[in-house]
Write an enzyme that holds these catalytic residues in place. Structure first.
Site, mmCIF file in Angstrom:
data_model
loop_
_atom_site.group_PDB
_atom_site.id
_atom_site.type_symbol
_atom_site.label_atom_id
_atom_site.label_comp_id
_atom_site.label_asym_id
_atom_site.label_seq_id
_atom_site.Cartn_x
_atom_site.Cartn_y
_atom_site.Cartn_z
ATOM 1 N N HIS A 288 0.800 -1.220 0.000
ATOM 2 C CA HIS A 288 0.000 0.000 0.000
ATOM 3 C C HIS A 288 0.831 1.267 0.000
ATOM 4 O O HIS A 288 0.389 2.311 -0.484
ATOM 5 C CB HIS A 288 -0.915 -0.004 1.234
ATOM 6 C CG HIS A 288 -1.846 1.158 1.289
ATOM 7 N ND1 HIS A 288 -1.533 2.338 1.918
ATOM 8 C CD2 HIS A 288 -3.066 1.340 0.766
ATOM 9 C CE1 HIS A 288 -2.538 3.197 1.793
ATOM 10 N NE2 HIS A 288 -3.478 2.610 1.103
ATOM 11 N N CYS A 289 2.047 1.201 0.508
ATOM 12 C CA CYS A 289 2.794 2.438 0.763
ATOM 13 C C CYS A 289 3.505 2.999 -0.467
ATOM 14 O O CYS A 289 3.167 4.076 -0.948
ATOM 15 C CB CYS A 289 3.807 2.206 1.875
ATOM 16 S SG CYS A 289 3.061 1.888 3.482
#
Length: 446
Positions: A288-289
């Protein structure tokens, strides 16, 4: 067993305080409520519970709640033990989808996803919805903390200002803070308790309350002067990683052209005790990052007409990496006198990193789709992901017997620590996307 409430209950809206006098401390049934029980929210809820806090764990998905209640969530071993303990203590750990219960918690921590769409534009729908729910349920004496990575000013826009519009005095009636999560799924080397947390508040008192909440389980809390500073800190952390991974991938290509072993170069450079941090190349960036967070910054800067050329180029290179893998596979096939049309290609590992079941933004999914588009027959094997659904709508199941597929090319995309690749035949064409599978004879690098 904890109470599992999966009803769709309207949010309870309380009246804002009207008195100019300080708000008296309210009595709360829970010390903290966690909104969103994904890869960040659930471990966070368990960390608070393990520290002795009474936890209200809320998620909008009944399916997710059932998975957690059945102990089926993807967690590291220590968090699995914590979940088992929490579910045996229903008085201190409650699973629910009832947003009306948020008024029962002294603090509310928002841990919902902040993804980007296919055009790399931030998708703020989940965060906006969560913040609106929290603001509507807010009552005097509560602390509200955002942990979801987002643009600078988001906490003000989605929490602080709406609370003011309800009549709350920030820093007196309610407290607003931002402290970005720092959880690396599957990484057992950094327990949440030992990873410092950064916190900023809308006021000095908000900052104080936020630091006090984090100190319930975190050994170190680093305070910054504002919400914006805390928000920007997280963007820098992940943008730093994105730029350096793009650089590592470029060095891998350069070393390949010059016939120099890139991993040996990186390991040698790592012996320098200052001024260097090792980043390794790979088939792409998932999770996600890194694939998402820098786009929140670029999106905001575009509206301000601020140039960020280095970041823009890094994210462009990261987005292009899966197609670079496909081209490398086609090149390997071509050198062996084979074409892509009808080629049997087997992908080893489709999760975005080793030893997790996390498929978010995994480059393997895009790689598989591209290979199918150019005519290849593609299958995969991954003990952590028995089934995948691709963006194209195609679906695949992990092969039970990968050796029986007799692939023309094996792409080692993600290698879990318990993977046994003895089935790979000695004369097989193997493209090593990990750059570190040195035990495979005859492998070629991306």
């Amino acid at each position: 067993m904890s109470t599992l409430d999966v009803r769709d209950v309207p949010v309870t809206t309380t009246l804002a305080p009207t008195s100019a006098d300080p708000v008296a401390p309210a009595a709360f049934d829970f010390d903290v409520a966690i909104v969103g029980l994904g890869y960040v929210g659930l471990p966070t809820a368990l960390a608070y519970h393990a520290s002795g806090s009474r936890v209200l764990a809320l998620d909008a998905s009944p399916r997710r709640l059932r998975t957690i209640a059945a102990r089926g969530a993807d967690l590291i071993d220590t968090d699995r033990e914590r979940l088992d303990t929490a579910l045996r203590t229903p008085a201190g750990f409650r699973l629910t989808s009832d947003a009306g219960e948020l008024s029962r918690a002294a603090a509310i921590v928002v841990c919902v996803p902040t993804p980007v769409d296919h055009q790399q534009v931030p998708d703020l729908v989940p965060l906006r919805a969560a913040c609106a729910t929290v603001v509507a349920a807010a009552r005097p004496g509560q602390l509200i903390m955002l942990t979801s990575t987002t643009y600078v000013g988001c906490t003000h826009d989605l929490v602080e200002q709406p609370l003011r519009e309800r009549g709350f005095v920030i820093g007196r009636d309610v407290f607003v803070t931002f402290s970005a999560e720092r959880i690396d799924p599957g990484n057992v080397g950094f327990a949440q308790e030992v990873v410092p947390r950064v916190v900023g508040g809308a006021t000095a008192q908000c900052e104080e309350e936020g630091a006090r909440l984090l100190a319930r389980y975190a050994a170190r809390v680093h305070r910054v002067s504002s919400l914006a500073t805390a928000e920007m800190t997280k963007l820098l952390e992940n943008t730093f990683r994105a730029v350096n991974i793009a650089l590592a991938n470029e060095f891998a290509d350069i070393c390949g052209a010059l016939d120099v072993p890139v991993t040996e170069v990186i390991e040698a450079a790592s012996t320098k005790p200052y001024g260097f941090m090792a980043f390794y190349p790979g088939p792409g960036v998932g999770g996600h990052c890194i694939p998402c967070d820098p786009h929140y910054l670029l999106w905001q800067l575009k509206a301000l007409h601020v140039d960020a050329g280095v970041i823009t180029e890094a994210m462009t290179r990261i987005a292009a990496r899966p197609r670079r893998v496909v081209e490398r596979i086609r090149d390997v096939l071509g050198r062996a006198g084979k074409g892509t049309l009808g080629a049997r290609i087997l992908v080893v590992g489709v999760t975005y990193k080793p030893d997790v079941a996390d498929l978010r933004e995994s480059p393997a999914l895009e790689i598989i789709d591209h290979l199918i588009d150019v005519g290849a027959e593609v299958q995969y094997v991954d003990t952590h992901a028995p089934h995948i659904h691709l963006d194209s709508g195609r679906e695949r199941d992990s092969l039970a017997d990968p050796g029986a597929f007799h692939p023309d090319v094996v792409l080692v995309h993600t290698r879990h620590h318990d993977d046994d690749l003895a089935w790979i035949e000695g004369d097989a064409l193997v493209v090593d996307g990990t750059y570190r599978s040195t035990d495979i004879a005859g492998r070629v690098l991306l």
